[in-house]
Design an enzyme around this catalytic site. Structure first.
Site, PDB file in Angstrom:
ATOM      1  N   GLY A  51       0.242  -5.410   0.020  1.00 39.00           N
ATOM      2  CA  GLY A  51      -0.822  -5.409  -0.987  1.00 39.00           C
ATOM      3  C   GLY A  51      -0.345  -5.942  -2.325  1.00 39.00           C
ATOM      4  O   GLY A  51      -1.140  -6.487  -3.104  1.00 39.00           O
TER       5      GLY A  51
ATOM      6  N   GLU B 298       3.161  -5.820   6.818  1.00 36.01           N
ATOM      7  CA  GLU B 298       2.255  -4.884   7.495  1.00 36.01           C
ATOM      8  C   GLU B 298       2.459  -4.864   9.003  1.00 36.01           C
ATOM      9  O   GLU B 298       2.379  -3.817   9.648  1.00 36.01           O
ATOM     10  CB  GLU B 298       0.792  -5.253   7.190  1.00 36.01           C
ATOM     11  CG  GLU B 298       0.339  -4.962   5.773  1.00 36.01           C
ATOM     12  CD  GLU B 298       0.622  -6.080   4.787  1.00 36.01           C
ATOM     13  OE1 GLU B 298       1.436  -6.963   5.109  1.00 36.01           O
ATOM     14  OE2 GLU B 298       0.042  -6.068   3.693  1.00 36.01           O
TER      15      GLU B 298
ATOM     16  N   ALA C  68       0.848  -1.194   0.000  1.00 33.41           N
ATOM     17  CA  ALA C  68       0.000   0.000   0.000  1.00 33.41           C
ATOM     18  C   ALA C  68       0.879   1.237   0.000  1.00 33.41           C
ATOM     19  O   ALA C  68       2.038   1.183   0.430  1.00 33.41           O
ATOM     20  CB  ALA C  68      -0.875  -0.011   1.249  1.00 33.41           C
TER      21      ALA C  68
ATOM     22  N   GLU D  18      -0.740  -9.519  -1.989  1.00 34.67           N
ATOM     23  CA  GLU D  18      -2.178  -9.836  -1.958  1.00 34.67           C
ATOM     24  C   GLU D  18      -2.766  -9.842  -3.373  1.00 34.67           C
ATOM     25  O   GLU D  18      -3.629 -10.653  -3.691  1.00 34.67           O
ATOM     26  CB  GLU D  18      -2.919  -8.831  -1.071  1.00 34.67           C
ATOM     27  CG  GLU D  18      -2.609  -9.047   0.418  1.00 34.67           C
ATOM     28  CD  GLU D  18      -3.311  -8.050   1.313  1.00 34.67           C
ATOM     29  OE1 GLU D  18      -3.159  -6.840   1.062  1.00 34.67           O
ATOM     30  OE2 GLU D  18      -4.012  -8.481   2.237  1.00 34.67           O
TER      31      GLU D  18
END
Ligand code: COA
Length: 697
Positions: A106, A129, A67, A109
């Site tokens: 992310g 994270e 992110a 992901e």
């Protein structure tokens, strides 16, 4: 897509394969434009009958590294990552993630929501994270265990560790690994999938793996110890448990909700502050980005004592050839033996192979002759902490070194200007202040002297990073930043003993706050002889109360040298656990009587406030004097140097959160109680409070 966004995803079709290239320097973070661009790419794939598969690949140094941290404090702009992930998961044609560099957070992901994953063999994968006080919120938790099993997945989710491509292939995270030309390899892979019928594989359709009874509870206990005070690793275990018993969509929604809560949590705010502060600390005032560091090929360490050995190992570990300069045969051979011993213990503990240790030893050149320094680019001077000795070594280095060579002193408290003045090229002189054990401690206080050249400052910063340290530039100041602040905490801990507290009470309060060890247990580890010598060296600059506060000397005189003699502030049995000792209570009572100091009940609150506010106040003075560039630098120094709990963001972040008016009021209270000379609020705190600002405004 938003009109303000720069286009960061480009689409191109090659035959039946659509290729989406993400180009969002520096690390292809998932900014709004990237999310929107990838949603567009999925739509293009679905709407183009000629396109049978999509490859997602990245330009630049890495696949998507997560992110965009800069967007966390702003309102979220749709499409959020979860929407993109959902589109990928539901896509009726196969999508292939082609990864290089670090596929993180992310980024990983996204890959997990694709049908296939391929990567370069140098690529690494992780869900970092947790290091920011967060957890994956868009499928990392619900998908990864399905793909690679609970144990592997939980290790990545709760510890944020990275795995390499070989491992990722073994565990099933990857479908194929390629040596080079990722784009061409991924295209060929996609064409093959299309030719074979274009099968879709959804991680969300995989069954939930079984979890051995007791496994999660064992992890909870392990993480409570390993990640003391941190919430996210524990919540990771809860979420993995939740995903194992909850239907996919519901589990995904709960995963996202938890991530959102964590973004707002004080722990995550503190950890994100530190992430940014560590990077900001690399930007040095007066050193524009275009200043090139000097090339460092060979390093020398002058002085093979305990510090010198640890420093030499830092450079050897990073692949630098090291010349080790000793003053006589005995001193040098002891140094070489010490280095070998440390490397061997790394082999025994499985941290390195015997071959790697042998190779590192072969890069070490011991010498007594300054003439052997003719090709050296950087010398770290770590000889005895005595100005005359150091000046003598500096003069010899000056004569022997090439003109371009940097001389960095590892002094802890001597005046760097006096050392710089003793050479013909003071612009080449700086400080590189390591912390003991130098090969373990992450903090590196780099010191700028008045005349240090900008490219020297750039060099010691980049070299510091290369040897795996967290470098922070500081200025001239007695004890620099870390030790100068520590000395104020130590002073208050000693005064608190005089006022009536016990070592165990103070240690309990500070380790309860989150420090890995209390100051008195730490002193017992360092040795009372070492503490007494350090006190003696600083005695002349102390206040009369500090000079008379000679508890350390009394313990040393009584032979209580700490762990090594089985007694110091505490008693030690075979288990080396500190036990309170009535003899210390007696020694303290006698000391108070001798000094005419009444004993009173000391609250835990007073201990914490006096120890920590004394440090914060000193740090504010250090900033005022310009010896530290920003409050964030102090936070980086203390979290990496002396174990300030990271989830509290560092001393300045912590104090700022308490509010500077409250900090000032407490300083005034202790000024009245302990003495103005110890707690008078620093000018910076006074002025910030007057202006209604905080440290970071
Ligand atoms: N969002 C926004 N910016 C990011 C970023 C992210 N996720 N990750 C890194 N950056 C920025 C850094 O702030 C730095 O900016 P600067 O040059 O202005 O200081 C730049 O990218 C380079 O990062 P740096 O860490 O110095 O480079 P590196 O090569 O040493 O490491 C990474 C690269 C990707 C391994 C490292 O930056 C990293 O771990 N990033 C965080 C990844 C993460 O936690 N993702 C999940 C977020 S929830």
């Amino acid at each position: 897509m938003n009109e303000m966004d720069i286009q960061t995803v480009t689409l191109e079709r090659q035959g039946a394969v659509l290729v989406a290239t993400v180009d969002n320097p520096p690390v292809n973070a998932l900014s709004h434009s990237v999310r929107a661009g990838l949603v567009d790419a999925v739509e293009a794939l679905e709407s183009d009958p000629q396109a049978k598969a999509l490859v997602i690949v990245c330009a630049g140094r890495t696949f998507i590294a997560g992110a965009d941290i800069r967007e966390f404090n702003k309102p979220l702009k749709e499409p959020r990552l979860g929407v993109l992930i959902e589109r990928l998961d539901r896509c009726e044609k196969p999508v292939i993630a082609a990864m290089h560099g670090t596929a993180l957070g992310g980024g990983l992901e996204i890959a997990l929501a694709c049908s296939y994953r391929v990567a370069l063999e140098s690529a690494r994968f992780g869900l970092p994270e947790v290091k920011l006080g967060l957890l994956p919120g868009s499928g990392g938790i619900v998908r990864l265990p399905r793909l690679i099993g609970v144990e592997e997945a939980l290790a990545m989710i709760s510890q944020g560790n990275q795995v390499d491509a070989e491992h990722a292939l073994e565990t099933g995270l990857l479908d194929e690994v390629m040596a080079d030309d990722l784009r061409a390899g991924a295209l060929a892979f996609a064409e093959r999938i299309v030719a074979e019928g274009g099968a879709i594989r959804r991680t969300s359709d995989l069954p939930v793996p079984t979890i051995e009874p007791g496994f999660l509870d064992a992890k909870r206990a392990e993480f409570a110890k390993k990640f003391k005070g941190l919430d996210a690793p524990q919540i990771a275990v809860d979420l993995v448990e939740m995903m194992s018993t909850t239907p996919f969509q519901e589990a995904a929604a709960r995963e996202y909700a938890t991530c959102k809560e964590l973004i707002a949590s004080p722990q995550s705010q503190a950890l994100r502050h530190l992430f940014a502060a560590e990077r900001a600390a690399l930007k040095i005032d007066g050193v524009p980005a275009e200043v090139e560091p000097r090339e460092i090929r060979t390093v020398a360490v002058a002085g093979p004592g305990v510090m010198g050995r640890g420093i030499a190992i830092c450079f050897l570990n990073a692949g630098y050839p090291v010349v080790l300069l000793g003053k006589d045969e005995e001193n040098l051979s002891k140094g070489v033996g010490g280095i070998r011993k440390i490397l061997e213990s790394g082999v025994k503990r499985g941290r390195m192979t015997q071959e790697a240790a042998d190779e590192q030893m072969s890069h070490l050149t011991p010498t007594l002759d300054y003439a052997d320094l003719g090709a050296v680019d950087l010398v770290v001077e770590a000889v005895t902490e005595d100005l005359a000795t150091k000046k003598d070594v500096f003069a010899r280095l000056d004569a022997a070194l090439p003109d371009r060579a940097i001389i960095a002193t590892n002094t802890s408290f001597l005046d760097i200007e006096a050392l710089a003045s003793s050479v013909t090229r003071p612009e080449n002189v700086a400080g590189m202040h390591f912390f003991n054990p130098a090969n373990v401690m992450k903090l590196l206080e780099n010191v700028r002297a008045g005349r240090t050249a900008p490219d020297v400052l750039a060099t010691i910063t980049s070299v510091g990073k290369k040897i795996g340290k967290v470098p922070v530039m500081v200025g001239r100041s007695e004890g620099f930043v870390a030790n100068r602040m520590l000395s104020k905490r130590s002073r208050e801990a000693q005064f608190l003993l005089e006022d009536g507290a016990t070592p165990q009470q103070i240690d309990k309060v500070l380790s309860g706050f989150g420090f890995p060890i209390g100051p008195f247990a730490l002193a017992d580890l360092a040795g009372m002889d070492v503490m007494a010598a350090a006190r003696k060296a600083r005695l002349a600059g102390m206040t009369p109360r500090e000079q008379a506060c000679d508890i350390v000397d009394k313990l040393a005189a009584a032979g209580r040298l700490g762990q090594k003699t089985g007694a110091g502030y505490y008693l030690y049995g075979d288990d080396r656990k500190p036990q309170p000792d009535p003899a210390v209570d007696e020694l303290l009572a006698a000391h108070r009587a001798e000094r005419g100091l009444p004993q009173r009940e000391i609250t835990d609150e007073e201990i914490l406030e006096r120890c920590l506010y004394a440090m914060v106040n000193e740090a504010a003075k250090i900033i005022d004097e310009g010896a530290a560039a920003r409050p964030g630098d102090i936070d980086v120094i203390w979290t990496n140097g002396f174990g300030w709990p990271t989830h509290l963001g560092g001393p300045m972040f912590w104090a700022n959160r308490i509010g500077l008016p409250n900090v000032k009021a407490a300083l005034e209270k202790y000024s009245a109680l302990v003495g103005e000379e110890y707690f008078r609020p620093a000018n910076l705190i006074e002025s910030l409070v007057a202006e209604g600002r905080g440290f970071y405004d």
